[in-house]
Write a protein that holds these residues in place. Structure first.
Motif, mmCIF file in Angstrom:
data_model
loop_
_atom_site.group_PDB
_atom_site.id
_atom_site.type_symbol
_atom_site.label_atom_id
_atom_site.label_comp_id
_atom_site.label_asym_id
_atom_site.label_seq_id
_atom_site.Cartn_x
_atom_site.Cartn_y
_atom_site.Cartn_z
ATOM 1 N N SER A 1 -9.362 110.368 85.286
ATOM 2 C CA SER A 1 -8.794 109.351 84.402
ATOM 3 C C SER A 1 -7.271 109.349 84.433
ATOM 4 O O SER A 1 -6.644 108.304 84.287
ATOM 5 N N ARG B 1 -6.350 107.284 87.325
ATOM 6 C CA ARG B 1 -6.622 105.867 87.050
ATOM 7 C C ARG B 1 -5.566 105.284 86.119
ATOM 8 O O ARG B 1 -5.173 104.111 86.277
ATOM 9 N N TYR C 1 -13.471 104.164 82.514
ATOM 10 C CA TYR C 1 -14.215 105.069 83.391
ATOM 11 C C TYR C 1 -15.010 106.002 82.499
ATOM 12 O O TYR C 1 -14.451 106.646 81.598
ATOM 13 N N SER D 1 -16.451 101.637 85.281
ATOM 14 C CA SER D 1 -16.588 102.477 86.459
ATOM 15 C C SER D 1 -17.154 103.801 85.968
ATOM 16 O O SER D 1 -16.787 104.275 84.894
#
Length: 505
Positions: free
Chosen positions: A185, A188, A223, A249
């Motif tokens: 994460s 991301r 996510y 995701s």
């Protein structure tokens, strides 16, 4: 930093009612970089950042470390974390920044809040980016569930390759971060910030808190770990859907196809799975179009990890390293520009994992029609029953086809009769009680779908499955329970051989 300047007035990072603009974030990064440099952090030096929860400030520390060209190791501490003292020695930091107690390793330590105070007291002057493409940017540690954690060294060049491989059409106005900022994460979030989008950090994760954040923010992408998908499905408030959630995701551990079909069908939106690892970033992706096809006529795709992403080559090979034909199970090998440079300080492990420019993933799988990759197990998790390989993932998927089983985790243990036996830990679905009858029916589904050797010979009902710090089923702990090792022994259970189940409520 150019993108931060370009989006100066746009919202960058939010935590509840507190939202920082890109201009404010850039100023904070430069101040932190100056404070870290004053504490001795420079290009090529090691910096460890240990936090007890997901704090947005951890992202700022990451960005400041990247500006300085430092080698960063981030750790989210918690009861499921293995080997913190080993990690802090192994990554060879020149400074440890922390907001929780950390072991004394002889390395200078600085409280995160003190670092932030020092940064606030500084002038917000521009700090030139000192990182170079071949410098090691991060040393990220594997979960350590099969032994000592391994440090994965990634260069700034490899990180840039990972970012360029990302699907540009996947960006949403708001990325809601609910998993570890020290792992996927965090990367991301950095990708979202580079694209000019907004990041919102939610910690800790809870289904209802997550739903409230999605409603408040609107048009959210996120996510989720597999366990989070299950928790959202099992909570009455989020089971039917989450308003404001547009794109999901997911990954980190195999998801059971039946449960995934429930989520995709109920919640709608766009779904994608990323199969990857610290050593290689994303290897394969099951796209939103694949998920749509799966729920409208190709359900087998939900058991797939998808197809290789752009710039990644994948082969399935046998024990000798020779490629096998489609449909045959072997180890997954891959290569790309985003691969790790090697295991930090472990040339022996690096030589075993990297060969001729290829990376051995340690995952077992097979290639199906149209190039889709199906994962069967980890190399180290295969259960040998009477000399035959029993792969855990297909057994887990078959068990969860029973409506009374919400989650299944399969491991092996020693058997004097067959060498090893298959053991299953099951979580009952909402409205079901874990009964011997339900377990026997679930085991029947395994035998019908696979073979008699795959049928679990011991079944345990659990309120929940223990997870690692990364949200994966903690198979090492489950094996310790089965072995009866001290306090880790299975309590309140009396497994019956021959496929007969026992209960644990």
């Amino acid at each position: 930093m150019e993108s931060f300047e370009r989006h100066a007035e746009r919202p960058a990072i939010g935590v509840g009612s507190r939202v920082a603009s890109y201009a404010e974030l850039l100023d904070a990064v430069y101040r932190l970089a100056g404070a870290l440099a004053e504490a001795g952090v420079r290009r090529g030096s090691g910096l460890a950042c240990v936090t007890g929860r997901n704090r947005a400030e951890a992202l700022t520390v990451r960005l400041a470390a990247h500006v300085l060209g430092a080698r960063l190791t981030q750790v989210l501490a918690g009861p499921a974390l293995y080997g913190l003292e080993f990690i802090l020695r192994d990554c060879r930091p020149g400074l440890v920044v922390h907001d929780v107690p950390v072991p004394a390793t002889g390395v200078p330590r600085l409280g995160l809040d003190e670092l932030l105070r020092r940064a606030d007291a500084r002038e917000g002057t521009v700090v030139p980016v000192r990182a170079r493409e071949d410098d090691v940017a991060r040393v990220t540690y594997t979960g350590g569930t099969t032994g000592r954690p391994k440090g994965v060294a990634s260069t700034f060049g490899a990180m840039a390759a990972r970012n360029s491989a990302r699907d540009a059409g996947w960006a949403e106005p708001v990325y809601l971060s609910v998993t570890s900022l020290a792992q996927r994460s965090g990367g991301r979030c950095v990708e979202q910030l580079r694209a000019g989008g907004r990041v919102e950090v939610l910690d800790p994760f809870g289904p209802r808190e997550f739903a409230a954040a999605c409603r408040r923010l609107g048009r959210v992408s996120t996510y989720l770990t597999t366990s989070m998908v299950y928790r959202l499905l099992d909570d009455p408030e989020t089971a039917a859907g989450v308003p404001g959630l547009e794109a999901v995701s997911y990954g980190d551990s195999p998801v059971h196809p039946e449960r995934l079909r429930e989520a995709v069908s109920r919640w709608g939106g766009r779904w994608q799975q990323g199969y990857g690892m610290n050593e290689a970033a994303v290897i394969c992706r099951l796209t939103p179009a694949d998920h749509e096809a799966a729920v409208t006529g190709r359900p087998e795709l939900l058991a797939s990890a998808g197809r290789p992403v752009a710039g990644v080559e994948v082969e399935v090979r046998d024990e000798r390293g020779a490629a096998v034909s489609g449909g045959r199970t072997g180890e997954v090998w891959m290569r790309s520009a985003a691969m790790m440079a090697g295991y930090w300080g472990r040339p022996d492990l690096t030589d075993g994992a990297l060969s001729g420019g290829w990376l051995r993933t340690g995952d077992l799988g097979h290639l199906g029609p149209d190039g889709y990759l199906f994962l069967d197990d980890r190399v180290k998790d295969v259960v040998m029953v009477d000399g035959d390989n029993v792969y855990c993932v297909p057994v887990e998927a078959a068990l969860t086809r029973h409506p009374g089983v919400a989650r299944a985790v399969v491991v092996g243990r020693h058997s004097d009769l067959t060498g090893e036996e298959v053991c299953a830990f099951l979580v009952p679905a909402a409205g079901w009680t874990g009964s011997a009858e339900t377990a026997a029916e679930a085991c029947d589904l395994v035998e019908k779908a696979l073979a008699p050797a795959h049928r679990p010979t011991a079944v345990f009902w659990e309120r929940e499955v223990p997870l690692t710090a990364r949200g994966k089923p903690d198979k090492r702990l489950l094996r310790e329970r089965l072995s009866g090792g001290g306090s880790a022994a299975v309590a309140g259970s009396s497994p019956v051989t021959g496929g007969g189940p026992s209960t644990r409520r």
